[in-house]
Design a protein around this motif. Structure first.
Motif, PDB file in Angstrom:
ATOM      1  N   SER A  62       1.732  -7.114   6.385  1.00 62.20           N
ATOM      2  CA  SER A  62       0.716  -6.218   6.938  1.00 62.20           C
ATOM      3  C   SER A  62       0.269  -6.707   8.318  1.00 62.20           C
ATOM      4  O   SER A  62       0.119  -5.918   9.256  1.00 62.20           O
ATOM      5  CB  SER A  62      -0.486  -6.150   5.986  1.00 62.20           C
ATOM      6  N   ALA A  63       0.084  -8.010   8.443  1.00 60.33           N
ATOM      7  CA  ALA A  63      -0.341  -8.589   9.731  1.00 60.33           C
ATOM      8  C   ALA A  63       0.728  -8.378  10.806  1.00 60.33           C
ATOM      9  O   ALA A  63       0.396  -8.113  11.970  1.00 60.33           O
ATOM     10  CB  ALA A  63      -0.646 -10.074   9.566  1.00 60.33           C
ATOM     11  N   GLY A 121       2.752   4.979  13.523  1.00 55.79           N
ATOM     12  CA  GLY A 121       3.374   4.639  12.253  1.00 55.79           C
ATOM     13  C   GLY A 121       3.144   3.204  11.825  1.00 55.79           C
ATOM     14  O   GLY A 121       3.253   2.881  10.633  1.00 55.79           O
ATOM     15  N   ALA A 122       2.815   2.347  12.763  1.00 56.87           N
ATOM     16  CA  ALA A 122       2.593   0.936  12.416  1.00 56.87           C
ATOM     17  C   ALA A 122       1.346   0.762  11.544  1.00 56.87           C
ATOM     18  O   ALA A 122       1.322  -0.106  10.670  1.00 56.87           O
ATOM     19  CB  ALA A 122       2.483   0.087  13.685  1.00 56.87           C
ATOM     20  N   GLU A 123       0.338   1.589  11.769  1.00 58.95           N
ATOM     21  CA  GLU A 123      -0.902   1.458  10.978  1.00 58.95           C
ATOM     22  C   GLU A 123      -0.674   1.761   9.497  1.00 58.95           C
ATOM     23  O   GLU A 123      -1.039   0.948   8.636  1.00 58.95           O
ATOM     24  CB  GLU A 123      -2.007   2.339  11.551  1.00 58.95           C
ATOM     25  N   PRO A 124      -0.072   2.902   9.159  1.00 58.54           N
ATOM     26  CA  PRO A 124       0.181   3.115   7.732  1.00 58.54           C
ATOM     27  C   PRO A 124       1.165   2.096   7.139  1.00 58.54           C
ATOM     28  O   PRO A 124       1.031   1.713   5.976  1.00 58.54           O
ATOM     29  CB  PRO A 124       0.733   4.537   7.644  1.00 58.54           C
ATOM     30  N   LEU A 125       2.122   1.640   7.947  1.00 57.01           N
ATOM     31  CA  LEU A 125       3.031   0.609   7.436  1.00 57.01           C
ATOM     32  C   LEU A 125       2.280  -0.672   7.093  1.00 57.01           C
ATOM     33  O   LEU A 125       2.589  -1.335   6.098  1.00 57.01           O
ATOM     34  CB  LEU A 125       4.137   0.329   8.450  1.00 57.01           C
ATOM     35  N   ALA A 126       1.286  -1.008   7.909  1.00 56.97           N
ATOM     36  CA  ALA A 126       0.473  -2.196   7.613  1.00 56.97           C
ATOM     37  C   ALA A 126      -0.268  -2.009   6.290  1.00 56.97           C
ATOM     38  O   ALA A 126      -0.349  -2.935   5.475  1.00 56.97           O
ATOM     39  CB  ALA A 126      -0.516  -2.449   8.751  1.00 56.97           C
ATOM     40  N   ASP A 185       0.116  -4.033   2.599  1.00 57.63           N
ATOM     41  CA  ASP A 185      -1.069  -4.813   2.214  1.00 57.63           C
ATOM     42  C   ASP A 185      -1.290  -4.708   0.704  1.00 57.63           C
ATOM     43  O   ASP A 185      -1.865  -3.744   0.207  1.00 57.63           O
ATOM     44  CB  ASP A 185      -2.295  -4.313   2.973  1.00 57.63           C
ATOM     45  N   GLU A 186      -0.852  -5.706  -0.012  1.00 54.93           N
ATOM     46  CA  GLU A 186      -0.939  -5.684  -1.472  1.00 54.93           C
ATOM     47  C   GLU A 186      -2.351  -5.918  -1.990  1.00 54.93           C
ATOM     48  O   GLU A 186      -2.596  -5.802  -3.189  1.00 54.93           O
ATOM     49  CB  GLU A 186       0.045  -6.687  -2.063  1.00 54.93           C
ATOM     50  N   THR A 187      -3.285  -6.219  -1.089  1.00 59.87           N
ATOM     51  CA  THR A 187      -4.680  -6.359  -1.520  1.00 59.87           C
ATOM     52  C   THR A 187      -5.359  -4.995  -1.632  1.00 59.87           C
ATOM     53  O   THR A 187      -6.422  -4.892  -2.240  1.00 59.87           O
ATOM     54  CB  THR A 187      -5.481  -7.247  -0.538  1.00 59.87           C
ATOM     55  N   LEU A 188      -4.756  -3.967  -1.041  1.00 62.40           N
ATOM     56  CA  LEU A 188      -5.316  -2.617  -1.130  1.00 62.40           C
ATOM     57  C   LEU A 188      -4.952  -1.985  -2.469  1.00 62.40           C
ATOM     58  O   LEU A 188      -3.880  -2.257  -3.018  1.00 62.40           O
ATOM     59  CB  LEU A 188      -4.780  -1.735   0.004  1.00 62.40           C
ATOM     60  N   PRO A 189      -5.819  -1.108  -2.966  1.00 63.11           N
ATOM     61  CA  PRO A 189      -5.468  -0.388  -4.192  1.00 63.11           C
ATOM     62  C   PRO A 189      -4.246   0.500  -3.969  1.00 63.11           C
ATOM     63  O   PRO A 189      -3.985   0.950  -2.850  1.00 63.11           O
ATOM     64  CB  PRO A 189      -6.705   0.461  -4.492  1.00 63.11           C
ATOM     65  N   ALA A 213      -1.352   5.986   2.553  1.00 62.01           N
ATOM     66  CA  ALA A 213      -0.716   5.506   3.781  1.00 62.01           C
ATOM     67  C   ALA A 213       0.755   5.939   3.823  1.00 62.01           C
ATOM     68  O   ALA A 213       1.266   6.313   4.883  1.00 62.01           O
ATOM     69  CB  ALA A 213      -0.837   3.985   3.883  1.00 62.01           C
ATOM     70  N   GLN A 214       1.408   5.911   2.677  1.00 68.14           N
ATOM     71  CA  GLN A 214       2.805   6.361   2.623  1.00 68.14           C
ATOM     72  C   GLN A 214       2.902   7.843   2.960  1.00 68.14           C
ATOM     73  O   GLN A 214       3.794   8.264   3.697  1.00 68.14           O
ATOM     74  CB  GLN A 214       3.408   6.095   1.238  1.00 68.14           C
ATOM     75  N   ALA A 215       1.965   8.637   2.469  1.00 73.66           N
ATOM     76  CA  ALA A 215       1.955  10.074   2.779  1.00 73.66           C
ATOM     77  C   ALA A 215       1.720  10.296   4.272  1.00 73.66           C
ATOM     78  O   ALA A 215       2.346  11.166   4.892  1.00 73.66           O
ATOM     79  CB  ALA A 215       0.883  10.775   1.951  1.00 73.66           C
ATOM     80  N   GLU A 216       0.834   9.494   4.842  1.00 68.96           N
ATOM     81  CA  GLU A 216       0.577   9.586   6.291  1.00 68.96           C
ATOM     82  C   GLU A 216       1.837   9.236   7.082  1.00 68.96           C
ATOM     83  O   GLU A 216       2.194   9.915   8.044  1.00 68.96           O
ATOM     84  CB  GLU A 216      -0.568   8.643   6.673  1.00 68.96           C
ATOM     85  N   LEU A 217       2.519   8.185   6.672  1.00 65.93           N
ATOM     86  CA  LEU A 217       3.757   7.788   7.339  1.00 65.93           C
ATOM     87  C   LEU A 217       4.820   8.888   7.201  1.00 65.93           C
ATOM     88  O   LEU A 217       5.511   9.210   8.174  1.00 65.93           O
ATOM     89  CB  LEU A 217       4.280   6.476   6.759  1.00 65.93           C
TER      90      LEU A 217
END
Length: 150
Positions: free
Chosen positions: A64-65, A104-109, A113-117, A124-128
């Motif tokens: 994510s970083a 596209g980098a923002e939704p990929l991050a 990010d496995e800390t997100l639900p 984010a995948q739908a946005e990408l």
């Protein structure tokens, strides 16, 4: 006699103005092309082609970083592409594609990010998916081929 001289001066003036306009236009076009070429070089294109197979596995391992850093790093490239498009409208598609790549980098991050639900990662995948990354890369391929054509 004075009228003839005045007409010649006007014609000369109009010719100079037209010539300066052409030089200015040519200069902006050259500058825009140079910017477009640099954008493509910054994105890893060489002679209008990008070999994504060399680094695709490395990108798959990005965290994510890493994607957050990539989004920030694309600022200068996106600004350069926008400047090229402002100076020469032929580079609009390149500018838009770089902006979409950066977006596209923002939704990929978020996806990485496995800390997100899971719900947030799915959103984010739908946005990408709406950005259509395959189409963005196709446009980048086309525009960089055009920019770096020899």
């Amino acid at each position: 006699m004075g009228g003839v001289i005045l007409v010649r001066i006007r014609r000369l003036g109009l010719g100079l103005v037209a010539g300066l306009a052409l030089v200015s236009c040519s200069s902006q076009t050259d500058s825009a092309l140079a910017d477009a070429q640099q954008v493509c070089t910054d994105l890893g294109y060489e002679n209008g082609a990008s070999d994504r197979s060399d680094d695709s596995s490395a990108v798959d391992d990005w965290t994510s970083a890493d994607w957050d850093d990539a989004e920030a790093d694309l600022n200068d490239t996106a600004n350069r592409a926008a400047r090229a498009a402002r100076e020469d409208r032929r580079w609009d598609r390149l500018s838009n594609a770089v902006t979409d790549l950066q977006a596209g980098a923002e939704p990929l991050a978020k996806i990485k990010d496995e800390t997100l639900p899971q719900y947030d990662r799915d959103a984010a995948q739908a946005e990408l998916d709406r950005l259509n990354p395959t189409e963005v890369l196709r446009v980048l391929d086309q525009e960089c081929r055009k920019a770096q054509a020899r």
